[in-house]
Design a protein around this motif. Structure first.
Motif, short mmCIF file in Angstrom:
data_model
loop_
_atom_site.label_atom_id
_atom_site.label_comp_id
_atom_site.label_asym_id
_atom_site.label_seq_id
_atom_site.Cartn_x
_atom_site.Cartn_y
_atom_site.Cartn_z
N TRP A 55 37.91 25.11 34.15
CA TRP A 55 37.41 25.99 35.22
C TRP A 55 35.92 25.83 35.51
N ASP A 100 41.04 30.11 38.80
CA ASP A 100 39.65 29.65 38.89
C ASP A 100 39.46 28.50 39.87
N ASP A 157 37.31 38.40 36.59
CA ASP A 157 36.66 37.14 36.97
C ASP A 157 37.10 36.70 38.37
N GLN A 219 37.71 38.50 26.66
CA GLN A 219 36.63 37.68 26.11
C GLN A 219 35.52 38.53 25.48
N TRP A 227 32.65 43.78 28.05
CA TRP A 227 32.22 42.38 28.07
C TRP A 227 31.18 42.20 29.18
N ARG A 229 29.65 39.62 30.69
CA ARG A 229 29.81 38.73 31.85
C ARG A 229 30.86 39.29 32.80
N TRP A 233 30.52 39.86 36.73
CA TRP A 233 31.51 39.47 37.76
C TRP A 233 31.83 40.68 38.65
N ALA A 342 30.52 32.05 25.79
CA ALA A 342 31.76 32.02 26.57
C ALA A 342 32.63 33.22 26.24
#
Ligand code: GLY
Length: 376
Positions: A55, A100, A157, A219, A227, A229, A233, A342
């Motif tokens: 991705w 993705d 995401d 994640q 999370w 990240r 998003w 990640a």
């Protein structure tokens, strides 16, 4: 003055732009059309050769197109075109692709089409959009995230992949694709974003009936945690959803997500913890979340009133200043932004330079310098 910032900050941003140019020009000449992910022993390897459908394989091309747009130098364009052509084999192998595809083809073919009008690129982008639309499940009103057994899973995401559908709907005169993007956004408002401004990573539905099952851990640290990240998003994805629909509920969601993010990073000098709701020790950070949030906050600032703007612009600036301390500007070394993670549970790519961190850093600097184009 761009974004109404002071002279001293403007000079600092000019300096950053210079370092970015020197670094990415040298990298471009050295690396050609590779698809970097995380450097090994300080050097990038070609992720495209190991796993073409990964991705993350579009982000470097996205950086190259941003640089081409800003500086109009053919080397950037040629390297980006090479990546786009290499990805044709991934389009052919489409069964391995997942939600993705937006990250992959917005940053390659759609960017190319927008900047050069290349008709082949337009077709590649539309093809990718068709693959994304084909993942829509009308039973649960969501776009399926991944392949294999996780048929009922959708995630936050994907909000960043939806601009591929907004673009394609307009290009192809296919309002159904815009409607799919809206349905996924509505689903995210209901089942992924939480009322307190934080966000789940994912939601699991029964894929046959569309019945809600639960919000599994993803994640981040665990189910119910936060999370960072994913939070970035949510900020950026909802601000973009507002851009394309003008639905006030999406702008409000972007603001709630932003306020929650800003409150949390303010406790850690604007460096995001990998998860805002994890044990105090060990301390894991994720600079990619900070760089992405900076871009999302700048996007958000474009959709609010004059007296509201400074809150988001100044917060974006603080995020950028904070992650800047993790930057390696030596042009002879691969990658820029260290401290990216990640996921919480994988040590190998925790607190390392990750290509999407570099992409959002590039976008943030060029946005502040008013030299970026909207890749989303
Ligand atoms: N798949 C998106 C992410 O890892 O953030």
């Amino acid at each position: 003055m761009p974004y109404g910032i002071d002279n001293e900050t403007e000079e600092w941003l000019k300096g950053l732009e210079k370092k970015l140019y020197a670094k990415l020009k040298a990298q471009c000449l050295r690396l050609g059309s590779i698809m970097p992910y995380v450097p090994e022993h300080g050097c990038y390897y070609d992720m495209g050769a190991r796993e073409l459908t990964a991705w993350t394989n579009g982000f470097y091309a996205g950086m190259l197109w941003q640089m081409y747009h800003a500086f109009k130098e053919e080397e950037f364009r040629r390297a980006a075109e090479g990546i786009e052509e290499r990805l044709d084999a991934a389009l052919e192998e489409f069964v391995k692709l997942d939600h993705d595809v937006g990250f992959l083809w917005l940053h390659t073919a759609v960017a190319d089409w927008r900047l050069t009008g290349n008709e082949t690129s337009r077709k590649r982008g539309l093809h990718a959009a068709g693959i994304l639309a084909g993942r829509y499940n009308p039973a649960g009103h969501y776009i399926r995230a991944w392949n294999g057994v996780r048929q009922g899973v959708a995630n936050v995401d994907c909000l960043m992949n939806l601009p591929l559908l907004y673009w394609a709907a307009q290009e192809n005169e296919s309002p159904a694709w815009k409607q799919i993007a809206i349905e996924h956004t509505e689903m995210a408002l209901r089942y992924i974003l939480r009322p307190d401004g934080s966000s789940n990573h994912m939601v699991d539905f029964d894929p046959e009936t569309g019945e809600y099952k639960d919000n599994p851990g993803g994640q981040g640290y665990e189910s119910g945690s936060s999370w960072s990240r994913g939070q970035s998003w949510a900020i950026y994805g909802m601000a973009l959803a507002y851009r394309y629909t003008k639905n006030q509920a999406y702008l409000d969601a972007a603001k709630r997500s932003a306020h929650y993010f800003m409150a949390n990073v303010s406790l850690n000098d604007y460096i995001p913890l990998l998860d805002f709701r994890a044990p105090k020790e060990p301390v894991y950070i994720d600079t990619t979340a900070g760089a992405c949030a900076a871009c999302g906050l700048l996007e958000l600032s474009e959709h609010v009133g004059e007296y509201e703007k400074p809150l988001y612009v100044q917060s974006a600036l603080r995020c950028l200043k904070a992650v800047q301390a993790f930057c390696e500007w030596d042009p002879d070394k691969d990658s820029i932004l260290d401290g990216g993670s990640a996921r919480y549970d994988r040590a190998s790519d925790r607190q390392v330079p990750i290509i999407y961190g570099d992409y959002f850093l590039t976008e943030a600097i060029l946005r502040f310098r008013e030299k970026a184009f909207l890749i989303w």
